[in-house]
Design an enzyme around this catalytic site. Structure first.
Site, PDB file in Angstrom:
ATOM      1  N   CYS A 198      -4.282   7.904   5.169  1.00 31.32           N
ATOM      2  CA  CYS A 198      -3.040   8.108   5.936  1.00 31.32           C
ATOM      3  C   CYS A 198      -3.352   8.360   7.406  1.00 31.32           C
ATOM      4  O   CYS A 198      -2.659   7.863   8.294  1.00 31.32           O
ATOM      5  CB  CYS A 198      -2.264   9.311   5.393  1.00 31.32           C
ATOM      6  SG  CYS A 198      -1.678   9.091   3.730  1.00 31.32           S
TER       7      CYS A 198
ATOM      8  N   CYS B 149       0.817  -1.209   0.000  1.00 33.48           N
ATOM      9  CA  CYS B 149       0.000   0.000   0.000  1.00 33.48           C
ATOM     10  C   CYS B 149       0.849   1.256   0.000  1.00 33.48           C
ATOM     11  O   CYS B 149       0.346   2.349  -0.200  1.00 33.48           O
ATOM     12  CB  CYS B 149      -0.940   0.019   1.192  1.00 33.48           C
ATOM     13  SG  CYS B 149      -2.236  -1.213   1.023  1.00 33.48           S
TER      14      CYS B 149
END
Lengths: 394, 213
Positions: free
Chosen positions: B106, B36
């Site tokens: 994030c 990722c």
């Protein structure tokens, strides 16, 4: 002044190109047509551009067409030749490392069930695996489509061998070369005798934005996917962007002026970037080939243990523009597929920085990059959970 | 549309707070995966009353990854572990003055890192109640998978159609367009998060597409 290392995406339009284009908007803004003064004036200007490109790639002027964008040109190059006239699903061969203009098109067509696609692997340099290519092409293959220089790592493909293999395995298969990243980066541009379709965007040679040359060998049947008036071109229907077509010819002329000198200049800057960066930053990996297998304008590096978008953002704050293979900088959060196909290593792809040059690149730009990069990498390694202890104590 | 970072995000990216390692931490966790593209490590020093006395982070990630880790560690410092467990990723985004939706994941990762480190502390002190693998537990995790273009989790967006759990095997059925460009990213995120749950041996993720309307 900003140091710009993204010429593989776009370049500034040379002021001399812009000057050449200007009257075709303001004074000679007409459409090409037969017989009349206005119509023939424009038609002759378009012909001059056709001749210039035909001379460059060693094709015939009447085989040269102009598409409004790189994506449009490659869509025509890929979808146009596929009407097989039978019920059989067309088979297309491409490589695992193509630019989006080819890759996204064939992937989409494949998903829609409109073609069968074989993605030929590449070696550690990003060069097409010729044995795999030979195996991939069958009597059913209708199209082979690839770029002659890879956009991401600058691998120069063995076009002569590729062409021989395609002809030998299936003489009826159409061979498409996208030479966009070869333009002005290789001395010899005679691609037409090797191929059936050639596309070339002039955006990377300080030419007008978008405009893309599309050469189709006479006798190759190209139909669609865009329909409209074929008055000017049976391949790219619709009206012509005359100023851009005129500008493309000028850009080509300027590119060919001392091309060996331009290539030498880019090679020197490329080698400076690679050597001085690798000397200054430990554990830096060069992605793609070394030496003459590599485009003179491409540098692709991975700084181990850190992520590319952070590096890109720090460089941006220092007025330096680069590109990255990181998923974080990709609108769809996918790591660069070329690097994944070459190395199968996510960290290497996420950490990759691409610097691409043109002949307008300068030693000052290179020095600016080399000066700031060690501190940026050190700072990011210091906070990386993947970096060894030695980088934390600096 | 031009996607930009605001000045506060840039400030935390340039000068992150609480960055580094705690030697001999009371608890630590590393979350995220190379696939990722981002990973965060969190280190905790816990004082009397279960208060987070010190917290540090490391990051392999983009500017927003570093900035959200910086703000999340700020938010957690001085709080009790119970209070810290309650910090939401939306709070981190708010404190940063907003993030582009494509970067919300994030802040989710930073929060996940904090929670994983706290769980590590509870485990080490013998207080962690290992929850049994169940569809509800899986759904809880899926609330942390963000659909990037919307910046909203896939459960709230009603993209999760079915969750099945049987003897360590998890089956998740999704509803996205077949050619949704974010589908790969979403599936990777789900795998990453669900594989962390206790007792998971196998994960099957099926996209059912979007039904006829």
């Amino acid at each position: 002044m900003r140091a710009y290392f993204d010429h593989c995406r776009s370049t500034f339009v040379d002021p001399r190109v812009l000057e050449e284009m200007r009257p075709w908007w303001t004074e000679k803004y007409w459409s090409p047509a037969p017989f009349t003064y206005t119509g023939t004036t424009v038609a002759e200007a378009v012909e001059e551009s056709q001749m210039a490109f035909a001379k460059l790639i060693k094709g015939k002027p009447e085989e040269v067409h102009f598409a409004p964008s790189h994506t449009v040109a490659n869509n025509i190059a890929i979808q146009g030749p596929l009407s097989t006239g039978t019920d059989e699903l067309p088979h297309v061969v491409t490589t695992a490392v193509e630019h989006g203009t080819i890759m996204d098109t064939v992937r989409h067509m494949e998903k829609l069930g409109l073609m069968r696609v074989t993605y030929v692997p590449v070696d550690k340099n990003g060069v097409v695996d010729l044995d795999a290519l030979r195996e991939a092409i069958t009597p059913q293959t209708s199209l082979v489509s690839l770029a002659t220089v890879n956009y991401m790592v600058g691998a120069i493909q063995p076009v002569d061998q590729i062409s021989s293999i395609v002809r030998e395995r299936n003489p009826r298969a159409v061979l498409h070369f996208d030479i966009t990243w070869s333009l002005g980066r290789t001395l010899d541009h005679s691609f037409a005798p090797l191929a059936d379709i050639v596309t070339a965007s002039v955006e990377r040679i300080h030419g007008p934005k978008g405009l893309t040359m599309l050469w189709v060998r006479k006798g190759v049947n190209v139909k669609g996917p865009i329909y409209g008036s074929q008055a000017y071109s049976r391949v790219v229907p619709g009206a012509l962007d005359v100023p851009a077509i005129v500008g493309a010819r000028k850009a080509l002329e300027l590119m060919l002026d001392d091309l060996p000198g331009k290539i030498q200049h880019m090679k020197r800057l490329r080698d400076r970037l690679i050597k001085e960066t690798m000397d200054a930053v430990p554990e830096t990996l060069l992605n793609g080939p070394e030496g003459d297998l590599r485009s003179p304008s491409n540098v692709c590096l991975t700084f181990r243990y850190i992520e590319g978008e952070s590096v890109q953002m720090y460089l941006d704050m220092e007025d330096i523009t680069v590109d990255t293979g990181s998923a974080c900088a990709n609108p769809f959060l996918e790591a660069n597929h070329t690097l994944l196909a070459m190395y199968g290593d996510y960290e290497r792809a996420h950490g990759a920085i691409r610097l691409s040059l043109s002949w307008a690149s300068t030693d000052e730009e290179v020095s600016k990059f080399v000066e700031v990069i060690p501190d940026i990498v050190a700072k990011l390694r210091k906070i990386s959970p993947l970096a060894p202890k030695e980088y934390k104590e600096r | 549309m031009a996607i930009k970072y605001n000045p506060k995000v840039i400030e935390h990216f340039k000068n992150p707070h609480n960055q580094g390692v705690i030697e001999n931490p009371d608890a630590e966790a590393l979350v995220g995966s190379p696939a990722c593209g981002d990973q965060i490590a969190i280190y905790l020093k816990i004082g009397p009353g279960d208060v987070i006395e010190d917290i540090k982070f490391e990051s392999f990630g983009c500017a927003s990854n570093i900035a959200t880790a910086s703000i999340v560690t700020d938010l957690a410092k001085g709080k009790s572990i119970e209070e810290a467990m309650e910090i939401k990723w939306t709070k981190a985004v708010e404190e940063l003055g907003g993030l582009p939706p494509v970067k919300y994941h994030c802040s989710v990762l930073a929060i996940d890192g904090l929670r994983a480190a706290i769980r590590d502390y509870l485990r080490k002190t013998g207080r962690l109640k290992e929850e049994e693998l169940s569809p509800d537990l899986v759904r809880e995790e899926l609330y942390h998978v963000i659909y990037p273009p919307r910046g909203v989790d896939i459960v709230s967006l009603k993209r999760v159609k079915y969750i099945g759990v049987e003897e360590g095997k998890v089956r998740i059925e999704l509803s996205f367009e077949e050619d949704d460009p974010y589908l790969n990213e979403v599936v990777q995120e789900i795998r990453e998060k669900i594989s962390e749950l206790p007792g998971v041996h196998d994960i099957e993720i099926v996209n059912q597409g979007v039904g006829e309307h």
